[in-house]
Motif scaffolding. Structure first.
Motif, PDB file in Angstrom:
ATOM      1  N   GLN A   1     -18.491 -28.075 -26.125  1.00  0.00           N
ATOM      2  CA  GLN A   1     -19.047 -27.016 -25.301  1.00  0.00           C
ATOM      3  C   GLN A   1     -19.012 -27.430 -23.834  1.00  0.00           C
ATOM      4  O   GLN A   1     -19.212 -28.579 -23.500  1.00  0.00           O
ATOM      5  CB  GLN A   1     -20.507 -26.752 -25.692  1.00  0.00           C
ATOM      6  N   ALA A   2     -18.735 -26.477 -22.975  1.00  0.00           N
ATOM      7  CA  ALA A   2     -18.767 -26.706 -21.536  1.00  0.00           C
ATOM      8  C   ALA A   2     -19.936 -25.940 -20.942  1.00  0.00           C
ATOM      9  O   ALA A   2     -20.275 -24.842 -21.402  1.00  0.00           O
ATOM     10  CB  ALA A   2     -17.469 -26.245 -20.899  1.00  0.00           C
ATOM     11  N   GLN A   3     -20.553 -26.544 -19.975  1.00  0.00           N
ATOM     12  CA  GLN A   3     -21.622 -25.870 -19.237  1.00  0.00           C
ATOM     13  C   GLN A   3     -21.130 -25.651 -17.810  1.00  0.00           C
ATOM     14  O   GLN A   3     -20.589 -26.569 -17.186  1.00  0.00           O
ATOM     15  CB  GLN A   3     -22.897 -26.703 -19.225  1.00  0.00           C
ATOM     16  N   LEU A   4     -21.341 -24.444 -17.314  1.00  0.00           N
ATOM     17  CA  LEU A   4     -20.926 -24.087 -15.963  1.00  0.00           C
ATOM     18  C   LEU A   4     -22.160 -23.718 -15.154  1.00  0.00           C
ATOM     19  O   LEU A   4     -22.990 -22.933 -15.618  1.00  0.00           O
ATOM     20  CB  LEU A   4     -19.956 -22.900 -15.992  1.00  0.00           C
ATOM     21  N   VAL A   5     -22.254 -24.266 -13.958  1.00  0.00           N
ATOM     22  CA  VAL A   5     -23.396 -23.983 -13.097  1.00  0.00           C
ATOM     23  C   VAL A   5     -22.890 -23.579 -11.725  1.00  0.00           C
ATOM     24  O   VAL A   5     -22.218 -24.361 -11.045  1.00  0.00           O
ATOM     25  CB  VAL A   5     -24.326 -25.203 -12.974  1.00  0.00           C
ATOM     26  N   GLU A   6     -23.236 -22.348 -11.325  1.00  0.00           N
ATOM     27  CA  GLU A   6     -22.843 -21.850 -10.016  1.00  0.00           C
ATOM     28  C   GLU A   6     -23.904 -22.213  -8.971  1.00  0.00           C
ATOM     29  O   GLU A   6     -25.097 -22.340  -9.288  1.00  0.00           O
ATOM     30  CB  GLU A   6     -22.684 -20.324 -10.018  1.00  0.00           C
ATOM     31  N   SER A   7     -23.459 -22.333  -7.748  1.00  0.00           N
ATOM     32  CA  SER A   7     -24.368 -22.538  -6.626  1.00  0.00           C
ATOM     33  C   SER A   7     -23.713 -21.999  -5.372  1.00  0.00           C
ATOM     34  O   SER A   7     -22.508 -21.722  -5.356  1.00  0.00           O
ATOM     35  CB  SER A   7     -24.719 -24.026  -6.460  1.00  0.00           C
ATOM     36  N   GLY A   8     -24.516 -21.861  -4.314  1.00  0.00           N
ATOM     37  CA  GLY A   8     -23.973 -21.454  -3.034  1.00  0.00           C
ATOM     38  C   GLY A   8     -24.228 -20.015  -2.648  1.00  0.00           C
ATOM     39  O   GLY A   8     -23.861 -19.587  -1.553  1.00  0.00           O
ATOM     40  N   GLY A   9     -24.824 -19.254  -3.547  1.00  0.00           N
ATOM     41  CA  GLY A   9     -25.128 -17.874  -3.208  1.00  0.00           C
ATOM     42  C   GLY A   9     -26.245 -17.782  -2.188  1.00  0.00           C
ATOM     43  O   GLY A   9     -26.892 -18.784  -1.851  1.00  0.00           O
ATOM     44  N   GLY A  10     -26.473 -16.571  -1.690  1.00  0.00           N
ATOM     45  CA  GLY A  10     -27.538 -16.384  -0.716  1.00  0.00           C
ATOM     46  C   GLY A  10     -27.407 -15.071   0.005  1.00  0.00           C
ATOM     47  O   GLY A  10     -26.657 -14.190  -0.410  1.00  0.00           O
ATOM     48  N   LEU A  11     -28.155 -14.960   1.091  1.00  0.00           N
ATOM     49  CA  LEU A  11     -28.159 -13.768   1.924  1.00  0.00           C
ATOM     50  C   LEU A  11     -27.366 -14.045   3.190  1.00  0.00           C
ATOM     51  O   LEU A  11     -27.600 -15.059   3.869  1.00  0.00           O
ATOM     52  CB  LEU A  11     -29.600 -13.385   2.265  1.00  0.00           C
ATOM     53  N   VAL A  12     -26.453 -13.149   3.518  1.00  0.00           N
ATOM     54  CA  VAL A  12     -25.620 -13.320   4.698  1.00  0.00           C
ATOM     55  C   VAL A  12     -25.384 -11.953   5.327  1.00  0.00           C
ATOM     56  O   VAL A  12     -25.391 -10.938   4.624  1.00  0.00           O
ATOM     57  CB  VAL A  12     -24.285 -14.010   4.327  1.00  0.00           C
ATOM     58  N   GLN A  13     -25.180 -11.940   6.626  1.00  0.00           N
ATOM     59  CA  GLN A  13     -24.870 -10.688   7.301  1.00  0.00           C
ATOM     60  C   GLN A  13     -23.410 -10.325   7.103  1.00  0.00           C
ATOM     61  O   GLN A  13     -22.558 -11.199   6.874  1.00  0.00           O
ATOM     62  CB  GLN A  13     -25.174 -10.806   8.791  1.00  0.00           C
ATOM     63  N   ALA A  14     -23.132  -9.054   7.206  1.00  0.00           N
ATOM     64  CA  ALA A  14     -21.754  -8.585   7.109  1.00  0.00           C
ATOM     65  C   ALA A  14     -20.887  -9.321   8.130  1.00  0.00           C
ATOM     66  O   ALA A  14     -21.298  -9.527   9.271  1.00  0.00           O
ATOM     67  CB  ALA A  14     -21.683  -7.084   7.346  1.00  0.00           C
ATOM     68  N   GLY A  15     -19.704  -9.722   7.683  1.00  0.00           N
ATOM     69  CA  GLY A  15     -18.805 -10.500   8.526  1.00  0.00           C
ATOM     70  C   GLY A  15     -18.965 -11.990   8.365  1.00  0.00           C
ATOM     71  O   GLY A  15     -18.135 -12.766   8.858  1.00  0.00           O
TER      72      GLY A  15
END
Length: 123
Positions: A1-15
């Motif tokens: 089994q592989a486990q995947l963990v995302e990171s780096g998301g957040g709130l950003v302004q357009a552009g």
């Protein structure tokens, strides 16, 4: 089994820009197709980008020229560099892995999924 963990998301302004990471553990994914999908509220999950283990890249038309997918097999990690973000890019972004080379845009072809990371782009 592989486990995947995302990171780096957040709130950003357009552009603005964000860089998502997908770290894999439990299995070496160098021969897997890796992909990014996203799901906005009230909408179906959609394909964003993928990278085949051969290095071939695929992008949804909506992100071509703005997003760049890459992978570092030594770190068992995949990335999604997102530039010129738009409010319509707001969604939960999921990374996924599929054994071998598959039709990249079909989520059903992927064997492993991360839990998702929220990306919100304000106007």
């Amino acid at each position: 089994q592989a486990q995947l963990v995302e990171s780096g998301g957040g709130l950003v302004q357009a552009g603005g820009s964000l860089r998502l990471s997908c770290a894999a553990s439990g299995r070496t994914l160098s021969t897997y197709t890796m992909g990014w999908f996203r799901q906005a509220p009230g909408k179906e999950r959609e394909f964003v980008a993928s990278i085949i283990w051969t290095g071939r890249l695929y992008y949804a038309d909506s992100v071509k020229g703005r997003f760049t997918i890459s992978r570092d097999n030594a770190k068992n990690t995949m990335y999604l560099q997102m530039n010129s973000l738009k409010p319509e890019d707001t969604a939960v972004y999921y990374c996924a892995a599929a054994r071998g080379a598959v039709v990249p845009g079909q989520g059903g072809n992927y064997n492993y999924w991360g839990q998702g990371t929220q990306v919100t782009v304000s106007s």
